[in-house]
Design a protein around this motif. Structure first.
Motif, PDB file in Angstrom:
ATOM      1  N   ARG A 214       0.867  -1.220   0.002  1.00  0.00           N
ATOM      2  CA  ARG A 214      -0.153  -0.030   0.152  1.00  0.00           C
ATOM      3  C   ARG A 214       0.858   1.300   0.175  1.00  0.00           C
ATOM      4  O   ARG A 214       0.454   2.208  -0.708  1.00  0.00           O
ATOM      5  CB  ARG A 214      -0.980   0.209   1.238  1.00  0.00           C
TER       6      ARG A 214
ATOM      7  N   GLN B 158      -5.063   3.839  -5.689  1.00  0.00           N
ATOM      8  CA  GLN B 158      -6.313   2.986  -5.395  1.00  0.00           C
ATOM      9  C   GLN B 158      -6.037   2.380  -3.877  1.00  0.00           C
ATOM     10  O   GLN B 158      -6.924   1.187  -3.700  1.00  0.00           O
ATOM     11  CB  GLN B 158      -6.819   2.293  -6.204  1.00  0.00           C
ATOM     12  N   LYS B 159      -4.958   2.447  -3.065  1.00  0.00           N
ATOM     13  CA  LYS B 159      -4.845   1.965  -1.751  1.00  0.00           C
ATOM     14  C   LYS B 159      -5.310   3.188  -0.788  1.00  0.00           C
ATOM     15  O   LYS B 159      -5.440   4.177  -1.046  1.00  0.00           O
ATOM     16  CB  LYS B 159      -3.423   1.547  -1.515  1.00  0.00           C
ATOM     17  N   SER B 160      -5.121   2.620   0.493  1.00  0.00           N
ATOM     18  CA  SER B 160      -5.791   3.484   1.777  1.00  0.00           C
ATOM     19  C   SER B 160      -4.648   3.022   2.788  1.00  0.00           C
ATOM     20  O   SER B 160      -4.014   2.021   2.991  1.00  0.00           O
ATOM     21  CB  SER B 160      -7.094   3.009   2.304  1.00  0.00           C
TER      22      SER B 160
ATOM     23  N   GLY C 196      -6.660  12.198  -3.868  1.00  0.00           N
ATOM     24  CA  GLY C 196      -7.250  11.468  -3.061  1.00  0.00           C
ATOM     25  C   GLY C 196      -8.605  11.755  -2.403  1.00  0.00           C
ATOM     26  O   GLY C 196      -9.164  12.718  -2.625  1.00  0.00           O
ATOM     27  N   LYS C 197      -8.823  11.078  -1.296  1.00  0.00           N
ATOM     28  CA  LYS C 197      -9.875  11.477  -0.274  1.00  0.00           C
ATOM     29  C   LYS C 197      -9.137  11.303   1.139  1.00  0.00           C
ATOM     30  O   LYS C 197      -8.318  10.318   1.487  1.00  0.00           O
ATOM     31  CB  LYS C 197     -11.075  10.705  -0.337  1.00  0.00           C
TER      32      LYS C 197
ATOM     33  N   GLU D  90     -10.518  10.859   5.155  1.00  0.00           N
ATOM     34  CA  GLU D  90     -11.504  10.459   5.813  1.00  0.00           C
ATOM     35  C   GLU D  90     -10.931  10.850   7.533  1.00  0.00           C
ATOM     36  O   GLU D  90      -9.789  10.568   8.118  1.00  0.00           O
ATOM     37  CB  GLU D  90     -11.514   8.926   5.933  1.00  0.00           C
TER      38      GLU D  90
ATOM     39  N   TRP E 234     -15.793  12.456   4.739  1.00  0.00           N
ATOM     40  CA  TRP E 234     -14.884  12.154   3.799  1.00  0.00           C
ATOM     41  C   TRP E 234     -15.050  13.451   2.965  1.00  0.00           C
ATOM     42  O   TRP E 234     -15.853  14.011   2.451  1.00  0.00           O
ATOM     43  CB  TRP E 234     -15.322  10.996   2.917  1.00  0.00           C
TER      44      TRP E 234
ATOM     45  N   ARG F  91      -7.978   8.485   8.024  1.00  0.00           N
ATOM     46  CA  ARG F  91      -7.442   7.772   6.973  1.00  0.00           C
ATOM     47  C   ARG F  91      -7.345   8.514   5.812  1.00  0.00           C
ATOM     48  O   ARG F  91      -8.190   9.196   5.451  1.00  0.00           O
ATOM     49  CB  ARG F  91      -8.362   6.702   6.982  1.00  0.00           C
TER      50      ARG F  91
ATOM     51  N   HIS G  64      -7.077   8.009   1.342  1.00  0.00           N
ATOM     52  CA  HIS G  64      -7.335   7.057   0.256  1.00  0.00           C
ATOM     53  C   HIS G  64      -6.837   7.764  -0.971  1.00  0.00           C
ATOM     54  O   HIS G  64      -7.068   8.750  -1.313  1.00  0.00           O
ATOM     55  CB  HIS G  64      -8.819   6.800   0.216  1.00  0.00           C
TER      56      HIS G  64
END
Length: 108
Positions: A18, A40-42, A62-63, A65, A70, A88, A90
Motif C-alpha cells: 500500500r 487506489q490504496k488506503s 485522493g480522499k 477520512e 470524507w 485515514r 485514500h
C-alpha cells in the motif's frame, strides 16, 4: 536544517504493497513523516490520543477520512487533525504523496 519535500530523510518505518512511510526524528518534540500511497490504496485508519497532526498533500489526489466525514484532497491541500480524531487517507487512480508533522513519537 533544510529538507526537500520529496525526500524528508529519516528511516522507513512502514512498508507494504500500500505505501512507504518514512519518519524523520531529528527534532526533539516533532516528527516529520512522509507517505507514498499507491494508487487506489488506503492507509491504516488510526487515531492518536494526546496527539495532533498536520497533513500537507504534495502530489496526487485522493480522499481524506476524518471520523465519519470524507472530502477530496489534492496537491497543495493542508489538513489539520485534532487530538484523538480517527483519520485515514485514500489514494485515487494515481500515487498520493503527503507529509505530516506530529508531536512526539509514532505510537501506531
Amino acid at each position: 536544517m533544510l529538507l526537500n519535500i520529496q525526500d524528508i530523510g529519516g528511516t522507513i518505518t512502514k512498508q507494504d504493497d500500500r505505501y512507504v512511510v518514512k519518519d524523520n526524528n531529528t527534532l526533539k518534540n516533532l516528527v516529520v513523516s512522509s507517505t507514498r500511497l499507491q494508487p487506489q490504496k488506503s492507509t491504516s485508519g488510526h487515531k492518536h490520543p494526546g496527539q495532533e497532526e498536520v497533513y500537507y498533500f504534495v502530489d496526487g489526489k485522493g480522499k481524506m477520512e476524518i471520523d465519519k466525514e470524507w472530502f477530496p484532497v489534492k496537491a497543495g491541500d493542508v489538513v489539520l487533525i485534532k487530538d484523538g480524531v480517527f483519520h485515514r487517507v485514500h489514494a485515487a487512480k494515481e500515487e498520493l504523496y503527503f507529509v505530516c508533522v506530529f508531536d512526539g513519537r509514532r505510537n501506531h
